[in-house]
Design a protein around this motif. Structure first.
Motif, PDB file in Angstrom:
ATOM      1  N   ASN A 196       1.276  -1.310   0.065  1.00 44.00           N
ATOM      2  CA  ASN A 196       0.047   0.094   0.158  1.00 44.00           C
ATOM      3  C   ASN A 196       1.478   1.064   0.088  1.00 44.00           C
ATOM      4  O   ASN A 196       0.431   2.009  -0.827  1.00 44.00           O
ATOM      5  N   GLU A 197       2.005   1.733   0.386  1.00 45.61           N
ATOM      6  CA  GLU A 197       2.647   1.916   0.185  1.00 45.61           C
ATOM      7  C   GLU A 197       3.662   2.622  -0.789  1.00 45.61           C
ATOM      8  O   GLU A 197       3.440   3.517  -1.776  1.00 45.61           O
ATOM      9  N   TYR A 198       3.755   1.510  -1.326  1.00 45.28           N
ATOM     10  CA  TYR A 198       3.822   1.428  -3.617  1.00 45.28           C
ATOM     11  C   TYR A 198       2.452   2.497  -3.713  1.00 45.28           C
ATOM     12  O   TYR A 198       2.802   3.108  -4.890  1.00 45.28           O
ATOM     13  N   TYR A 199       1.987   2.009  -3.649  1.00 44.98           N
ATOM     14  CA  TYR A 199       0.618   2.909  -4.555  1.00 44.98           C
ATOM     15  C   TYR A 199       0.450   3.744  -4.213  1.00 44.98           C
ATOM     16  O   TYR A 199       0.289   4.283  -4.500  1.00 44.98           O
ATOM     17  N   ALA A 200       0.606   4.234  -2.848  1.00 39.37           N
ATOM     18  CA  ALA A 200       0.441   5.876  -2.601  1.00 39.37           C
ATOM     19  C   ALA A 200       1.668   6.669  -3.160  1.00 39.37           C
ATOM     20  O   ALA A 200       1.096   7.529  -3.914  1.00 39.37           O
ATOM     21  N   LEU A 201       2.672   5.766  -2.611  1.00 36.66           N
ATOM     22  CA  LEU A 201       3.786   6.838  -3.412  1.00 36.66           C
ATOM     23  C   LEU A 201       3.413   6.690  -5.489  1.00 36.66           C
ATOM     24  O   LEU A 201       3.958   7.600  -6.146  1.00 36.66           O
ATOM     25  N   SER A 202       3.081   5.806  -5.983  1.00 35.57           N
ATOM     26  CA  SER A 202       2.881   5.963  -7.282  1.00 35.57           C
ATOM     27  C   SER A 202       2.028   6.690  -7.259  1.00 35.57           C
ATOM     28  O   SER A 202       1.938   7.737  -8.736  1.00 35.57           O
ATOM     29  N   LEU A 203       0.784   7.027  -6.342  1.00 39.64           N
ATOM     30  CA  LEU A 203      -0.431   7.645  -7.137  1.00 39.64           C
ATOM     31  C   LEU A 203       0.393   9.091  -7.036  1.00 39.64           C
ATOM     32  O   LEU A 203      -0.197  10.087  -7.764  1.00 39.64           O
ATOM     33  N   LEU A 204       0.543   9.608  -5.689  1.00 40.18           N
ATOM     34  CA  LEU A 204       1.636  11.029  -5.883  1.00 40.18           C
ATOM     35  C   LEU A 204       2.539  11.132  -6.894  1.00 40.18           C
ATOM     36  O   LEU A 204       2.278  12.357  -7.288  1.00 40.18           O
ATOM     37  N   PHE A 205       2.753  10.270  -8.062  1.00 46.37           N
ATOM     38  CA  PHE A 205       4.202  10.393  -8.711  1.00 46.37           C
ATOM     39  C   PHE A 205       4.044   9.854 -10.225  1.00 46.37           C
ATOM     40  O   PHE A 205       3.069  11.437 -10.921  1.00 46.37           O
ATOM     41  N   LEU A 206       2.331   9.420 -10.447  1.00 44.86           N
ATOM     42  CA  LEU A 206       2.243   8.731 -11.385  1.00 44.86           C
ATOM     43  C   LEU A 206       0.859  10.031 -12.101  1.00 44.86           C
ATOM     44  O   LEU A 206       0.714  10.157 -13.175  1.00 44.86           O
ATOM     45  N   THR A 207      -0.027  10.371 -10.963  1.00 45.57           N
ATOM     46  CA  THR A 207      -1.143  11.112 -11.155  1.00 45.57           C
ATOM     47  C   THR A 207      -0.469  12.449 -11.805  1.00 45.57           C
ATOM     48  O   THR A 207      -0.863  12.981 -13.079  1.00 45.57           O
ATOM     49  N   PRO A 208       0.379  12.940 -11.010  1.00 43.82           N
ATOM     50  CA  PRO A 208       0.486  14.345 -11.694  1.00 43.82           C
ATOM     51  C   PRO A 208       1.296  13.935 -13.366  1.00 43.82           C
ATOM     52  O   PRO A 208       1.269  15.174 -13.776  1.00 43.82           O
ATOM     53  N   LEU A 209       2.397  13.329 -13.064  1.00 40.04           N
ATOM     54  CA  LEU A 209       3.366  12.759 -14.502  1.00 40.04           C
ATOM     55  C   LEU A 209       1.792  12.921 -15.461  1.00 40.04           C
ATOM     56  O   LEU A 209       2.176  13.202 -16.656  1.00 40.04           O
ATOM     57  N   ALA A 210       0.827  11.720 -15.149  1.00 34.35           N
ATOM     58  CA  ALA A 210       0.126  11.974 -16.504  1.00 34.35           C
ATOM     59  C   ALA A 210      -1.290  13.062 -16.763  1.00 34.35           C
ATOM     60  O   ALA A 210      -1.392  13.128 -17.715  1.00 34.35           O
ATOM     61  N   LEU A 211      -1.472  13.751 -16.142  1.00 37.10           N
ATOM     62  CA  LEU A 211      -1.961  15.528 -16.268  1.00 37.10           C
ATOM     63  C   LEU A 211      -0.965  15.580 -17.295  1.00 37.10           C
ATOM     64  O   LEU A 211      -1.305  17.065 -18.359  1.00 37.10           O
ATOM     65  N   VAL A 212       0.499  16.014 -16.959  1.00 36.20           N
ATOM     66  CA  VAL A 212       1.676  16.958 -17.331  1.00 36.20           C
ATOM     67  C   VAL A 212       1.366  16.815 -19.075  1.00 36.20           C
ATOM     68  O   VAL A 212       1.967  17.038 -19.468  1.00 36.20           O
ATOM     69  N   ILE A 213       1.790  15.393 -18.818  1.00 33.56           N
ATOM     70  CA  ILE A 213       2.281  14.467 -20.467  1.00 33.56           C
ATOM     71  C   ILE A 213       0.735  14.845 -21.309  1.00 33.56           C
ATOM     72  O   ILE A 213       0.768  15.383 -22.328  1.00 33.56           O
ATOM     73  N   THR A 214      -0.389  14.975 -20.776  1.00 30.93           N
ATOM     74  CA  THR A 214      -2.080  15.326 -21.500  1.00 30.93           C
ATOM     75  C   THR A 214      -1.738  16.421 -21.745  1.00 30.93           C
ATOM     76  O   THR A 214      -2.340  16.732 -22.762  1.00 30.93           O
TER      77      THR A 214
END
Length: 69
Positions: free
Chosen positions: A5-23
């Protein structure tokens, strides 16, 4: 080693903004409608989750302890 669950939280904090920036870089647009859509989708998802919990949750029953009998 961190819990999954810590990996999941870390991925949410990193991947969501990254996906929004790429879009945003791929298809520039106004941020207002995107924020509104994100907010509405989050609200709908939260309300759906609450509705499922309320529909499937069984109230707890109190069981008397051995001292009370």
């Amino acid at each position: 080693m961190p819990a999954p669950n810590e990996y999941y939280a870390l991925s949410l904090l990193f991947l969501t903004p990254l996906a929004l920036v790429i879009t945003q870089l791929a298809h520039p647009s106004e941020p207002g409608p995107l924020l509104l859509d994100r907010g509405l989708e989050t609200l709908i998802g939260a309300l759906a989750g609450i509705a499922v919990v309320l529909a499937t949750h069984e109230p707890a029953t109190l069981v008397p302890s051995a001292d009370e009998t």
